[in-house]
Motif scaffolding. Structure first.
Motif, PDB file in Angstrom:
ATOM      1  N   GLU A 157      -7.947   0.474   6.470  1.00 25.98           N
ATOM      2  CA  GLU A 157      -9.322  -0.030   6.553  1.00 25.98           C
ATOM      3  C   GLU A 157      -9.500  -1.042   5.414  1.00 25.98           C
ATOM      4  OE1 GLU A 157     -12.368  -0.329   8.745  1.00 25.98           O
ATOM      5  OE2 GLU A 157     -10.925   1.187   9.404  1.00 25.98           O
ATOM      6  N   MET A 158      -9.788  -2.287   5.763  1.00 27.79           N
ATOM      7  CA  MET A 158     -10.060  -3.326   4.769  1.00 27.79           C
ATOM      8  C   MET A 158     -11.573  -3.521   4.702  1.00 27.79           C
ATOM      9  SD  MET A 158      -7.171  -4.586   3.632  1.00 27.79           S
ATOM     10  CE  MET A 158      -5.544  -5.222   4.041  1.00 27.79           C
ATOM     11  N   PRO A 159     -12.088  -4.179   3.662  1.00 26.84           N
ATOM     12  CA  PRO A 159     -13.541  -4.419   3.607  1.00 26.84           C
ATOM     13  C   PRO A 159     -14.056  -5.112   4.867  1.00 26.84           C
ATOM     14  CG  PRO A 159     -12.515  -5.031   1.529  1.00 26.84           C
ATOM     15  CD  PRO A 159     -11.391  -4.690   2.478  1.00 26.84           C
ATOM     16  N   TYR A 160     -13.189  -5.876   5.541  1.00 25.87           N
ATOM     17  CA  TYR A 160     -13.603  -6.610   6.750  1.00 25.87           C
ATOM     18  C   TYR A 160     -13.287  -5.852   8.043  1.00 25.87           C
ATOM     19  CZ  TYR A 160      -8.686  -8.066   6.301  1.00 25.87           C
ATOM     20  OH  TYR A 160      -7.325  -8.085   6.145  1.00 25.87           O
ATOM     21  N   GLY A 161     -12.717  -4.633   7.955  1.00 29.18           N
ATOM     22  CA  GLY A 161     -12.443  -3.863   9.174  1.00 29.18           C
ATOM     23  C   GLY A 161     -11.021  -3.333   9.230  1.00 29.18           C
ATOM     24  N   PRO A 162     -10.630  -2.774  10.383  1.00 32.23           N
ATOM     25  CA  PRO A 162      -9.277  -2.213  10.510  1.00 32.23           C
ATOM     26  C   PRO A 162      -8.208  -3.303  10.447  1.00 32.23           C
ATOM     27  CG  PRO A 162     -10.584  -1.837  12.530  1.00 32.23           C
ATOM     28  CD  PRO A 162     -11.441  -2.628  11.609  1.00 32.23           C
ATOM     29  N   GLN A 163      -7.067  -2.950   9.879  1.00 33.43           N
ATOM     30  CA  GLN A 163      -5.992  -3.929   9.688  1.00 33.43           C
ATOM     31  C   GLN A 163      -4.660  -3.229   9.907  1.00 33.43           C
ATOM     32  OE1 GLN A 163      -5.788  -7.417   8.448  1.00 33.43           O
ATOM     33  NE2 GLN A 163      -3.624  -7.049   8.869  1.00 33.43           N
ATOM     34  N   VAL A 164      -3.807  -3.815  10.748  1.00 34.07           N
ATOM     35  CA  VAL A 164      -2.431  -3.313  10.883  1.00 34.07           C
ATOM     36  C   VAL A 164      -1.675  -3.683   9.613  1.00 34.07           C
ATOM     37  CG1 VAL A 164      -0.307  -3.382  12.257  1.00 34.07           C
ATOM     38  CG2 VAL A 164      -2.519  -3.771  13.387  1.00 34.07           C
ATOM     39  N   LEU A 165      -0.859  -2.749   9.114  1.00 41.52           N
ATOM     40  CA  LEU A 165      -0.004  -3.041   7.956  1.00 41.52           C
ATOM     41  C   LEU A 165       1.388  -3.416   8.455  1.00 41.52           C
ATOM     42  CD1 LEU A 165      -1.251  -0.282   5.505  1.00 41.52           C
ATOM     43  CD2 LEU A 165      -1.707  -2.747   5.423  1.00 41.52           C
ATOM     44  N   TRP A 166       1.790  -4.619   8.130  1.00 43.32           N
ATOM     45  CA  TRP A 166       3.011  -5.207   8.679  1.00 43.32           C
ATOM     46  C   TRP A 166       4.167  -5.094   7.697  1.00 43.32           C
ATOM     47  CZ3 TRP A 166       2.163  -6.225  13.572  1.00 43.32           C
ATOM     48  CH2 TRP A 166       0.878  -6.595  13.993  1.00 43.32           C
ATOM     49  N   PRO A 167       5.391  -5.203   8.213  1.00 41.11           N
ATOM     50  CA  PRO A 167       6.505  -5.407   7.273  1.00 41.11           C
ATOM     51  C   PRO A 167       6.265  -6.720   6.505  1.00 41.11           C
ATOM     52  CG  PRO A 167       7.269  -5.317   9.583  1.00 41.11           C
ATOM     53  CD  PRO A 167       5.785  -5.289   9.617  1.00 41.11           C
ATOM     54  N   ASP A 168       6.812  -6.821   5.304  1.00 42.46           N
ATOM     55  CA  ASP A 168       6.706  -8.091   4.560  1.00 42.46           C
ATOM     56  C   ASP A 168       7.244  -9.210   5.461  1.00 42.46           C
ATOM     57  OD1 ASP A 168       6.281  -6.180   2.567  1.00 42.46           O
ATOM     58  OD2 ASP A 168       7.442  -7.270   1.057  1.00 42.46           O
TER      59      ASP A 168
ATOM     60  N   HIS B 171       0.825  -1.219   0.000  1.00 37.19           N
ATOM     61  CA  HIS B 171       0.000   0.000   0.000  1.00 37.19           C
ATOM     62  C   HIS B 171       0.854   1.262   0.000  1.00 37.19           C
ATOM     63  CE1 HIS B 171      -3.519  -2.514   1.200  1.00 37.19           C
ATOM     64  NE2 HIS B 171      -2.585  -3.219   1.810  1.00 37.19           N
ATOM     65  N   ASP B 172       2.180   1.106  -0.157  1.00 37.84           N
ATOM     66  CA  ASP B 172       3.087   2.253  -0.040  1.00 37.84           C
ATOM     67  C   ASP B 172       2.903   2.985   1.280  1.00 37.84           C
ATOM     68  OD1 ASP B 172       5.052   2.714  -1.961  1.00 37.84           O
ATOM     69  OD2 ASP B 172       3.515   3.082  -3.494  1.00 37.84           O
ATOM     70  N   ALA B 173       2.679   2.240   2.325  1.00 35.59           N
ATOM     71  CA  ALA B 173       2.421   2.816   3.648  1.00 35.59           C
ATOM     72  C   ALA B 173       3.558   2.446   4.603  1.00 35.59           C
ATOM     73  CB  ALA B 173       1.101   2.284   4.179  1.00 35.59           C
ATOM     74  N   ASP B 174       3.574   3.081   5.775  1.00 41.23           N
ATOM     75  CA  ASP B 174       4.588   2.772   6.776  1.00 41.23           C
ATOM     76  C   ASP B 174       4.210   1.489   7.513  1.00 41.23           C
ATOM     77  OD1 ASP B 174       6.093   5.046   6.269  1.00 41.23           O
ATOM     78  OD2 ASP B 174       4.879   6.258   7.665  1.00 41.23           O
ATOM     79  N   PRO B 175       5.189   0.614   7.766  1.00 43.20           N
ATOM     80  CA  PRO B 175       4.911  -0.563   8.595  1.00 43.20           C
ATOM     81  C   PRO B 175       4.345  -0.129   9.952  1.00 43.20           C
ATOM     82  CG  PRO B 175       7.069  -0.764   7.580  1.00 43.20           C
ATOM     83  CD  PRO B 175       6.580   0.623   7.273  1.00 43.20           C
ATOM     84  N   MET B 176       3.430  -0.875  10.448  1.00 44.59           N
ATOM     85  CA  MET B 176       2.740  -0.663  11.722  1.00 44.59           C
ATOM     86  C   MET B 176       1.708   0.471  11.650  1.00 44.59           C
ATOM     87  SD  MET B 176       4.467  -3.111  12.873  1.00 44.59           S
ATOM     88  CE  MET B 176       3.897  -3.438  14.534  1.00 44.59           C
ATOM     89  N   SER B 177       1.420   0.979  10.452  1.00 41.98           N
ATOM     90  CA  SER B 177       0.303   1.923  10.325  1.00 41.98           C
ATOM     91  C   SER B 177      -0.976   1.110  10.142  1.00 41.98           C
ATOM     92  CB  SER B 177       0.541   2.880   9.150  1.00 41.98           C
ATOM     93  OG  SER B 177       0.617   2.178   7.925  1.00 41.98           O
TER      94      SER B 177
END
Ligand code: VGL
Ligand code: ZN
Length: 197
Positions: free
Chosen positions: A69-80, A60-66
């Motif tokens: 919002e996914m269709p199923y709710g909030p989601q932490v974005l993790w490092p690969d 998502h070109d986002a910062d890890p740990m940001s």
């Protein structure tokens, strides 16, 4: 009662040096190995994501740990992490895998993360573990592994909701503990009727 040990995500990427390292994640391995002898069944889970998974910040070109919002709710974005077939996705080299009757993989759906060993994060798509346990007449579970506040927590809460007798051996778990997640996880597990020892 038939009692199984459910070992959650003891993989290189969750251990020191890994892509999503959990502090002291490797220190629980000898204790888990020793505990296996006490159970009628041993089941291992393995976080198992395709490259470009929707839970990865890089996707998502986002910062890890940001958060997103996914269709199923909030989601932490993790490092690969735990990319299918990678060394990071492999079990810690010292984990005894020979005793495992079943290795269940999760997180393989590109669009949905899966913390729980029972359901993906949409809380409806099953992994098949419930059916496996019921057909083997396993009704009691002890959980250990990584990470206490994510995959152990979600797995334990789902198992309790499904009617299994669930204990989490907290000495043989380690947490990411991000933004109050460990305290929230303990409360959620206790509220669901999970025993913490
Ligand atoms: C986990 C975050 C992302 C875990 C897996 O095993 O707790 N946490 N994927
Ligand atoms: Zn993951």
């Amino acid at each position: 009662m038939t009692h199984a040990l459910l070992v959650i995500d003891v993989q290189n990427d969750f251990c020191p040096g890994g892509a999503l390292a959990v502090t002291e994640g490797d220190q629980i391995v000898p204790g888990i190995n020793a505990l296996m002898a006490e159970f009628e069944a041993v089941i291992l889970t393995q976080d198992w994501h395709p490259a470009g998974h929707s839970s990865f910040a890089s996707t998502h070109d986002a910062d890890p740990m940001s958060m997103t919002e996914m269709p199923y709710g909030p989601q932490v974005l993790w490092p690969d992490h735990c990319i299918q077939g990678s060394l990071g996705a492999a079990f810690h080299a010292d984990l005894t895998t020979d005793r495992a009757d079943l290795i269940i993989r999760k997180g393989y759906n590109p669009a949905i993360d899966s913390y729980s060993a029972f359901f993906e994060n949409d809380k409806t798509t099953p992994t098949g573990l419930e059916g496996y346990l019921r057909t083997r007449k396993i009704d009691k579970l002890t959980l250990v592994g990584l990470a206490t506040d994510f995959c152990v927590n979600y797995s334990a809460v789902d198992a309790a909701k499904l009617g299994f007798d669930v204990t989490v051996n907290m000495d043989l778990c380690r947490a990411i503990d991000f933004d109050g997640s460990l305290d929230a996880a303990k409360s959620a597990m206790q509220a669901a009727g999970v025993k913490l020892t």
